[in-house]
Write an enzyme that holds these catalytic residues in place. Structure first.
Site, PDB file in Angstrom:
ATOM      1  N   HIS A 107      15.972  25.455   7.188  1.00 12.27           N
ATOM      2  CA  HIS A 107      15.392  26.103   7.918  1.00 12.27           C
ATOM      3  C   HIS A 107      15.789  27.106   9.408  1.00 12.27           C
ATOM      4  O   HIS A 107      16.529  25.919   9.537  1.00 12.27           O
ATOM      5  CB  HIS A 107      13.818  25.792   8.606  1.00 12.27           C
ATOM      6  CG  HIS A 107      13.584  24.870   9.405  1.00 12.27           C
ATOM      7  ND1 HIS A 107      13.776  24.880  10.327  1.00 12.27           N
ATOM      8  CD2 HIS A 107      13.444  22.749   9.059  1.00 12.27           C
ATOM      9  CE1 HIS A 107      13.473  23.474  11.234  1.00 12.27           C
ATOM     10  NE2 HIS A 107      14.212  22.254  10.501  1.00 12.27           N
ATOM     11  N   ASP A 109      14.887  27.794  12.523  1.00 14.43           N
ATOM     12  CA  ASP A 109      13.676  27.225  12.935  1.00 14.43           C
ATOM     13  C   ASP A 109      13.972  26.694  13.651  1.00 14.43           C
ATOM     14  O   ASP A 109      13.976  25.317  13.211  1.00 14.43           O
ATOM     15  CB  ASP A 109      12.708  28.434  13.283  1.00 14.43           C
ATOM     16  CG  ASP A 109      11.556  27.670  12.681  1.00 14.43           C
ATOM     17  OD1 ASP A 109      12.598  26.977  11.557  1.00 14.43           O
ATOM     18  OD2 ASP A 109      10.329  26.780  12.471  1.00 14.43           O
ATOM     19  N   GLU A 204       9.815  27.308   9.497  1.00 13.49           N
ATOM     20  CA  GLU A 204       9.002  26.080   8.825  1.00 13.49           C
ATOM     21  C   GLU A 204       8.678  24.900  10.268  1.00 13.49           C
ATOM     22  O   GLU A 204       7.516  24.197   9.985  1.00 13.49           O
ATOM     23  CB  GLU A 204      10.048  24.999   8.536  1.00 13.49           C
ATOM     24  CG  GLU A 204       9.893  24.092   7.828  1.00 13.49           C
ATOM     25  CD  GLU A 204       9.823  22.867   9.042  1.00 13.49           C
ATOM     26  OE1 GLU A 204       9.567  21.548   8.166  1.00 13.49           O
ATOM     27  OE2 GLU A 204      10.750  22.994   9.805  1.00 13.49           O
ATOM     28  N   GLU A 205       8.937  25.263  11.585  1.00 17.12           N
ATOM     29  CA  GLU A 205       8.641  24.531  12.593  1.00 17.12           C
ATOM     30  C   GLU A 205       6.958  24.072  12.630  1.00 17.12           C
ATOM     31  O   GLU A 205       6.316  23.997  13.016  1.00 17.12           O
ATOM     32  CB  GLU A 205       9.026  24.110  13.967  1.00 17.12           C
ATOM     33  CG  GLU A 205      10.386  23.868  14.079  1.00 17.12           C
ATOM     34  CD  GLU A 205      10.540  22.447  13.193  1.00 17.12           C
ATOM     35  OE1 GLU A 205       9.497  22.101  13.509  1.00 17.12           O
ATOM     36  OE2 GLU A 205      11.971  21.928  13.220  1.00 17.12           O
ATOM     37  N   ASP A 227      17.040  18.251   5.552  1.00 18.50           N
ATOM     38  CA  ASP A 227      16.579  18.254   6.721  1.00 18.50           C
ATOM     39  C   ASP A 227      15.457  17.140   7.198  1.00 18.50           C
ATOM     40  O   ASP A 227      14.850  16.960   8.178  1.00 18.50           O
ATOM     41  CB  ASP A 227      14.845  19.727   6.295  1.00 18.50           C
ATOM     42  CG  ASP A 227      14.294  19.850   7.934  1.00 18.50           C
ATOM     43  OD1 ASP A 227      14.269  20.127   8.744  1.00 18.50           O
ATOM     44  OD2 ASP A 227      12.644  20.307   7.958  1.00 18.50           O
TER      45      ASP A 227
HETATM   46 ZN   LIG Z   1      13.098  20.566  10.259  1.00 17.72          ZN
END
Ligand SMILES: [Zn+2]
Length: 437
Positions: A107, A109, A204-205, A227
Site C-alpha cells: 500500500h 499510504d 489501506e491505513e 505488509d
Molecule cells: Zn501496512
C-alpha cells in the site's frame, strides 16, 4: 555485504539456475537497490486521511505516478493508475507451462497516527547493539531496553527515523521489495515464470484499501500482501470483526421533581457496559483470544450512545459474541421498558483463514520459500484485519508476508536493510517455486 552472505546469494542463484548468466555480484547489486528505492519512496508524504476523499491524499497519487514511470522503464505490461489511486501492472508469463498467476500487493499510504512529512532517515551501518539516539534535543532514544529485538540486528545496517516522523516502512518497504523483485525478473528474462501481477493500493491505513480494488483487472489467481512486520512474519488468519452501536433513550425531568420519573441514559449506559466479562477486553487478551471493546461512550440524561468493536478468530464464538450483545440489550429492555436500548451490529471483515484453507499451498509455498532463503518463518494470527482479508472474501485469497520493519505507525519505526533484501528473495523464491511446481 560480507563474504558468507555472498555465498548465500550464489547458492540462491544456483537454485534459480542462473549461475551461468548472472554473478553473485549482480544479485547483490540488485538487492542493494531495494534500499535505494525505499529511501526514495519515503520522501513522499503519503499520510492517509480519515476524510472521505476519493481518489485520496495527493501525496499517494504523487508516489503512484513515480511508480508508474519506474514500471514503464522496467517494461512491465498493462500499467495503469486509476482515478482512485490504484497502480496495477503485470509481467506476462514467459513459458507455455501452466502456472498460476501470482499477485503481490503493497500500500501507498502511511498511518494517520503520525506525520510522514519530511522523513529524515538515519542510516546506521554495522549497528553496534547500543541505544540509538533519534532526536538529541527531545531526547528520543530507540533503546534496547524498550526494543530488545534491536539486538538481533547487531552488525547489520538499520534505517531509523530522526524522532520527528514515522519512517514509512509500512508499507513503502513492501513497495520497494516488490519493485526490486520485478526489476530483477525483467532484467533476467531467462528466469521462467508464470504471469506476475502487482498492485499498489491507496487508503489501506484507514481500512479502505480494498474498496475499489478491481480483482478482474488485477488478474491473479491468488496474491500476497507484502505488509507484515519483522523478518519471517507470515500471516493468514485474522479476526472476524463487527462494530456495534447501542443507543439508549432516557427521560429528562427537572431533577427537583424527578422521583420515579427520570430515566438517566448515562447511568443506563454505565449499567450496559458493566454486563460484559471483565477479562474479555483488548487489555486482557492475546493470541487467539477474542474481545468486546468499548471504543466510545457519550451521552446526557436524555440520550446516550455506546460504540463497541467485537473481535474473534473463531466464527462460532464470533456469532456468540454478537448474540450475547443482543441478549444483554433484550434483558435490559425487559428491566427498563421496551425500546430503551436499541442495538445495531454491523459485520466489518472476516477471518481470511476460511478462504485461504482451500488453497493452503499458497501459505505452505511462502513458508518453504522463506526457509529456502534462510529465513525462519514466524506464522501467527493477526489481531486485526488486513486488506488481504477483505480481498480474500472478494475472491482473491491473499495472505501477508513480512516487509522486515518494526514499530510501525510511530517515531520508533525502523527497518534493517538485510530484512528488506530477504523479502525480495522470498518474493523471487515463491515465483520460482510455482514455476517449477
Ligand atoms: Zn501496512
Amino acid at each position: 555485504m560480507r563474504l558468507d552472505q555472498k555465498k548465500v546469494y550464489c547458492r540462491y542463484i544456483e537454485n534459480l539456475s542462473l549461475c551461468a548468466l548472472s554473478t553473485a555480484k549482480g544479485m547483490e547489486l540488485s538487492m542493494k537497490r531495494v534500499t535505494e528505492r525505499f529511501l526514495k519512496y519515503i520522501k513522499f508524504d503519503t499520510m492517509s486521511s480519515e476524510e472521505d476523499t476519493v481518489p485520496t491524499t495527493q501525496g499517494q497519487i504523487e508516489l503512484a505516478k513515480v511508480l508508474v514511470e519506474e514500471l514503464k522503464i522496467m517494461n512491465m505490461k498493462n500499467i495503469s493508475l486509476d482515478e482512485n489511486g490504484y497502480v496495477m501492472a503485470n509481467l506476462p508469463a514467459n513459458t507455455d507451462k501452466v502456472i498460476p498467476a501470482l499477485g503481490f500487493i503493497a500500500h501507498l499510504d502511511t498511518s494517520p497516527d503520525m506525520s510522514g512529512l519530511v522523513v529524515n532517515p538515519q542510516i546506521i551501518e554495522d549497528y553496534n547493539g547500543l541505544d540509538i539516539q533519534l532526536h538529541k534535543e527531545n531526547n528520543i532514544v530507540l533503546s534496547t531496553k524498550d526494543f530488545p529485538e534491536l539486538l538481533n540486528y547487531k552488525g547489520k545496517t538499520l534505517i531509523t527515523t530522526d524522532g520527528t516522523t514515522l519512517l514509512g516502512a509500512d508499507d513503502k518497504a513492501g513497495i520497494a521489495e516488490i519493485m526490486t523483485a520485478m526489476d530483477y525478473l525483467t532484467n533476467h528474462p531467462e528466469i521462467l515464470h508464470g504471469k506476475i501481477c502487482i498492485a499498489f493500493t491507496p487508503n489501506e491505513e484507514v481500512g479502505r484499501g480494498a474498496n475499489y480494488f478491481d480483482i478482474e483487472q488485477f488478474g491473479a489467481d491468488f496474491a500476497y500482501t507484502i505488509d507484515g512486520g519483522p523478518i519471517g512474519e507470515l500471516e493468514y488468519e485474522n479476526f472476524n470483526a463487527a462494530g456495534a452501536k447501542v443507543s439508549i433513550q432516557g427521560r429528562n425531568i427537572h431533577p427537583g421533581s424527578a422521583k420515579g420519573k427520570m430515566v438517566n441514559a448515562i447511568l443506563l449506559a454505565q449499567e450496559y457496559a458493566n454486563q460484559f466479562p471483565k477479562d474479555e477486553t483488548p487489555a486482557e487478551t492475546e493470541g487467539y483470544e477474542g474481545f468486546y471493546h468499548l471504543t466510545n461512550i457519550h451521552g446526557e440524561v436524555e440520550k446516550a450512545e455506546l460504540r463497541y468493536i467485537i473481535r474473534d478468530f473463531d466464527s462460532t464464538s464470533f456469532e456468540e459474541r454478537k448474540e450475547r450483545m443482543l441478549k444483554i440489550t433484550g434483558r435490559l429492555n425487559e428491566k427498563y421498558g421496551h425500546d430503551t436500548f436499541t442495538i445495531e451490529i454491523k459485520d466489518q471483515y472476516f477471518n481470511m483463514r476460511e478462504k485461504i484453507e482451500p488453497v493452503k499451498h499458497i501459505v505452505d509455498t511462502a513458508e518453504r520459500a522463506m526457509k529456502a532463503v534462510g529465513v525462519v518463518p514466524d506464522i501467527r494470527p493477526i489481531r486485526g484485519g488486513t486488506d488481504g482479508a477483505r480481498l480474500s472474501y472478494m475472491g482473491l485469497p491473499t495472505p501477508n508476508i513480512f516487509t522486515g520493519g518494526h514499530n510501525f505507525h510511530g517515531k520508533y519505526e525502523f527497518i534493517p536493510t538485510y530484512a528488506m533484501e530477504k523479502s525480495v528473495e522470498v518474493i523471487l523464491k515463491i515465483i520460482d517455486m510455482y514455476s517449477k511446481a
